[in-house]
Design a protein around this motif. Structure first.
Motif, PDB file in Angstrom:
ATOM      1  N   LEU A  13     -37.119 125.559 -28.359  1.00 24.27           N
ATOM      2  CA  LEU A  13     -38.405 124.954 -27.671  1.00 24.27           C
ATOM      3  C   LEU A  13     -37.723 124.274 -26.735  1.00 24.27           C
ATOM      4  N   LYS A  14     -38.163 123.875 -25.471  1.00 27.14           N
ATOM      5  CA  LYS A  14     -38.041 122.570 -24.526  1.00 27.14           C
ATOM      6  C   LYS A  14     -38.633 121.592 -24.992  1.00 27.14           C
ATOM      7  N   THR A  70     -56.195 125.486 -47.194  1.00 29.57           N
ATOM      8  CA  THR A  70     -56.348 126.455 -48.055  1.00 29.57           C
ATOM      9  C   THR A  70     -55.074 126.193 -49.189  1.00 29.57           C
ATOM     10  N   THR A  71     -55.116 126.562 -50.320  1.00 26.60           N
ATOM     11  CA  THR A  71     -54.275 126.388 -51.135  1.00 26.60           C
ATOM     12  C   THR A  71     -53.056 127.118 -50.822  1.00 26.60           C
ATOM     13  N   GLU A  72     -53.159 128.226 -50.205  1.00 25.09           N
ATOM     14  CA  GLU A  72     -52.064 129.132 -49.640  1.00 25.09           C
ATOM     15  C   GLU A  72     -51.335 128.648 -48.354  1.00 25.09           C
ATOM     16  N   ASP A  73     -51.848 127.965 -47.579  1.00 26.18           N
ATOM     17  CA  ASP A  73     -51.232 127.788 -46.311  1.00 26.18           C
ATOM     18  C   ASP A  73     -51.078 126.293 -46.187  1.00 26.18           C
ATOM     19  N   PHE A  74     -49.814 125.877 -45.413  1.00 27.12           N
ATOM     20  CA  PHE A  74     -49.456 124.649 -45.066  1.00 27.12           C
ATOM     21  C   PHE A  74     -48.629 124.412 -44.031  1.00 27.12           C
ATOM     22  N   PRO A  75     -49.107 124.616 -42.753  1.00 27.67           N
ATOM     23  CA  PRO A  75     -48.447 124.569 -41.316  1.00 27.67           C
ATOM     24  C   PRO A  75     -47.957 123.221 -41.003  1.00 27.67           C
ATOM     25  N   LEU A  76     -47.025 123.430 -40.269  1.00 24.59           N
ATOM     26  CA  LEU A  76     -46.284 122.136 -39.919  1.00 24.59           C
ATOM     27  C   LEU A  76     -46.410 122.014 -38.357  1.00 24.59           C
ATOM     28  N   ARG A  77     -47.057 121.312 -37.591  1.00 26.82           N
ATOM     29  CA  ARG A  77     -46.997 121.223 -36.312  1.00 26.82           C
ATOM     30  C   ARG A  77     -46.144 119.998 -35.477  1.00 26.82           C
ATOM     31  N   LEU A  78     -45.352 120.524 -34.648  1.00 32.87           N
ATOM     32  CA  LEU A  78     -44.689 119.679 -33.735  1.00 32.87           C
ATOM     33  C   LEU A  78     -45.477 119.356 -32.569  1.00 32.87           C
ATOM     34  N   LEU A  79     -45.819 118.150 -32.365  1.00 35.15           N
ATOM     35  CA  LEU A  79     -46.956 117.828 -31.163  1.00 35.15           C
ATOM     36  C   LEU A  79     -46.032 117.845 -29.836  1.00 35.15           C
ATOM     37  N   SER A  80     -45.023 117.047 -29.651  1.00 35.91           N
ATOM     38  CA  SER A  80     -44.440 117.047 -28.335  1.00 35.91           C
ATOM     39  C   SER A  80     -42.744 117.157 -28.798  1.00 35.91           C
ATOM     40  N   ALA A  81     -42.231 118.312 -28.764  1.00 37.63           N
ATOM     41  CA  ALA A  81     -40.874 118.405 -29.494  1.00 37.63           C
ATOM     42  C   ALA A  81     -39.807 117.363 -28.693  1.00 37.63           C
ATOM     43  N   ALA A  82     -38.979 116.987 -29.657  1.00 38.14           N
ATOM     44  CA  ALA A  82     -37.770 116.256 -29.113  1.00 38.14           C
ATOM     45  C   ALA A  82     -36.349 117.006 -29.426  1.00 38.14           C
ATOM     46  N   PRO A  83     -35.190 116.637 -29.005  1.00 36.49           N
ATOM     47  CA  PRO A  83     -33.886 117.074 -29.196  1.00 36.49           C
ATOM     48  C   PRO A  83     -33.619 116.590 -30.836  1.00 36.49           C
ATOM     49  N   SER A  84     -34.009 115.536 -31.006  1.00 37.25           N
ATOM     50  CA  SER A  84     -33.894 114.948 -32.319  1.00 37.25           C
ATOM     51  C   SER A  84     -34.766 115.674 -33.435  1.00 37.25           C
ATOM     52  N   GLN A  85     -35.498 116.550 -33.166  1.00 38.88           N
ATOM     53  CA  GLN A  85     -36.102 117.527 -34.064  1.00 38.88           C
ATOM     54  C   GLN A  85     -35.201 118.689 -33.939  1.00 38.88           C
ATOM     55  N   THR A  86     -34.291 119.043 -33.504  1.00 41.82           N
ATOM     56  CA  THR A  86     -33.521 120.247 -33.947  1.00 41.82           C
ATOM     57  C   THR A  86     -33.050 120.027 -35.260  1.00 41.82           C
ATOM     58  N   THR A 108     -36.623 127.804 -41.329  1.00 41.95           N
ATOM     59  CA  THR A 108     -36.818 128.113 -39.728  1.00 41.95           C
ATOM     60  C   THR A 108     -35.940 127.260 -39.164  1.00 41.95           C
ATOM     61  N   GLN A 109     -34.729 127.807 -38.299  1.00 38.44           N
ATOM     62  CA  GLN A 109     -33.865 127.157 -37.603  1.00 38.44           C
ATOM     63  C   GLN A 109     -34.582 126.940 -36.145  1.00 38.44           C
ATOM     64  N   LEU A 110     -34.517 125.369 -35.941  1.00 39.65           N
ATOM     65  CA  LEU A 110     -35.413 125.076 -34.689  1.00 39.65           C
ATOM     66  C   LEU A 110     -34.377 124.436 -33.843  1.00 39.65           C
ATOM     67  N   SER A 111     -34.273 124.895 -32.530  1.00 46.51           N
ATOM     68  CA  SER A 111     -33.545 124.113 -31.538  1.00 46.51           C
ATOM     69  C   SER A 111     -34.271 123.482 -30.467  1.00 46.51           C
ATOM     70  N   VAL A 112     -34.224 122.385 -30.111  1.00 43.34           N
ATOM     71  CA  VAL A 112     -35.109 121.649 -28.987  1.00 43.34           C
ATOM     72  C   VAL A 112     -34.095 121.271 -27.762  1.00 43.34           C
ATOM     73  N   LEU A 113     -34.337 121.881 -26.662  1.00 41.17           N
ATOM     74  CA  LEU A 113     -33.305 121.633 -25.365  1.00 41.17           C
ATOM     75  C   LEU A 113     -33.985 120.442 -24.764  1.00 41.17           C
TER      76      LEU A 113
END
Lengths: 113, 110
Positions: A13-14, A70-86, A108-113
């Motif tokens: 992500l940027k 639902t019992t099955e799903d649990f999504p995680l949202r990044l609102l405004s990605a920051a490099p510290s969230q890499t 999930t391997q996340l890189s924030v540039l």
């Protein structure tokens, strides 16, 4: 029986972009949680849920949102990605309790540039 | 929760038993010993846990000393797929969170 499924496996992500990490489990577990793993820091709890419609904050919740419709799903949202969230993000579920016998997704391997 | 101490690494030959030690000398009476492992690039995997009695499941055995100050995780017939970081964690009941330290890196050699 798939267990805990996370998508995507990799994401770049940027700074400032938003995205959702998906997590689904097919074991009918009530407890679900999100962790991030950084070198030298171990696993840190971001948010968790003890059942559909119930969520709460963990150790490092800032910058993240969750919902549990639902019992099955649990999504995680990044609102405004920051490099510290890499980081590497893991979703986990459990039948016995929030911190008991956790089943983890493959991450999930996340890189924030 | 009590702190645990594990050596940084060890290796064993494929097919032999792998005995992974853990020291938890400050453990209190209501604290459980948990073991997880993390194979490279995968999420942690629960292995086993116990309070005071020895435990065995399809993956491993957990031997806890009588004074509970240390324990050993035994993989009876290690395979190359058992190469991973193994975490020994001490925690109290269901609401006490898991704290993953540095763990011990087990390398299984052919």
């Amino acid at each position: 029986n798939a267990g805990v499924t996370q998508t995507p496996k990799f994401q770049v992500l940027k700074t400032g972009q938003s995205m959702t990490l998906q997590c689904a489990q097919d074991m009918n577990h009530e407890y679900m949680s999100w962790y991030r793993q950084d070198p030298g820091m171990g696993l840190r709890l971001i948010h968790y849920s003890v059942g559909a419609g119930i969520t709460d904050q963990g150790e490092v919740p800032n910058g993240y949102n969750v919902s549990r419709s639902t019992t099955e799903d649990f999504p995680l949202r990044l609102l405004s990605a920051a490099p510290s969230q890499t980081s590497v993000y893991f979703c986990a579920s459990s039948y016995d309790g929030l911190h008991e016998k956790l089943f983890f997704g493959s991450g999930t391997q996340l890189s924030v540039l | 929760d009590a702190k645990t101490t594990q050596p940084p690494s060890m290796d064993c030959a494929e097919g032999r038993a792998a005995n992974l030690p853990c020291n938890h000398s400050t453990i209190s009476g209501n604290e459980y010993v948990y073991w997880y492992r993390q194979i490279h690039s995968q999420g942690p995997q629960y292995i086993i846990h116990g309070l005071k009695n020895n435990e065995t499941n399809e993956m491993a055995s957990l031997i806890i000393t009588e004074d509970r100050k240390s324990s050993t995780l035994i993989l009876p017939h290690a395979t190359l797929r058992d190469t991973a970081v193994y975490y020994c964690i001490v925690k109290t009941g269901a609401n006490s969170k898991l704290t993953f330290g540095k763990g011990i890196t087990l390398s299984v050699r052919p």
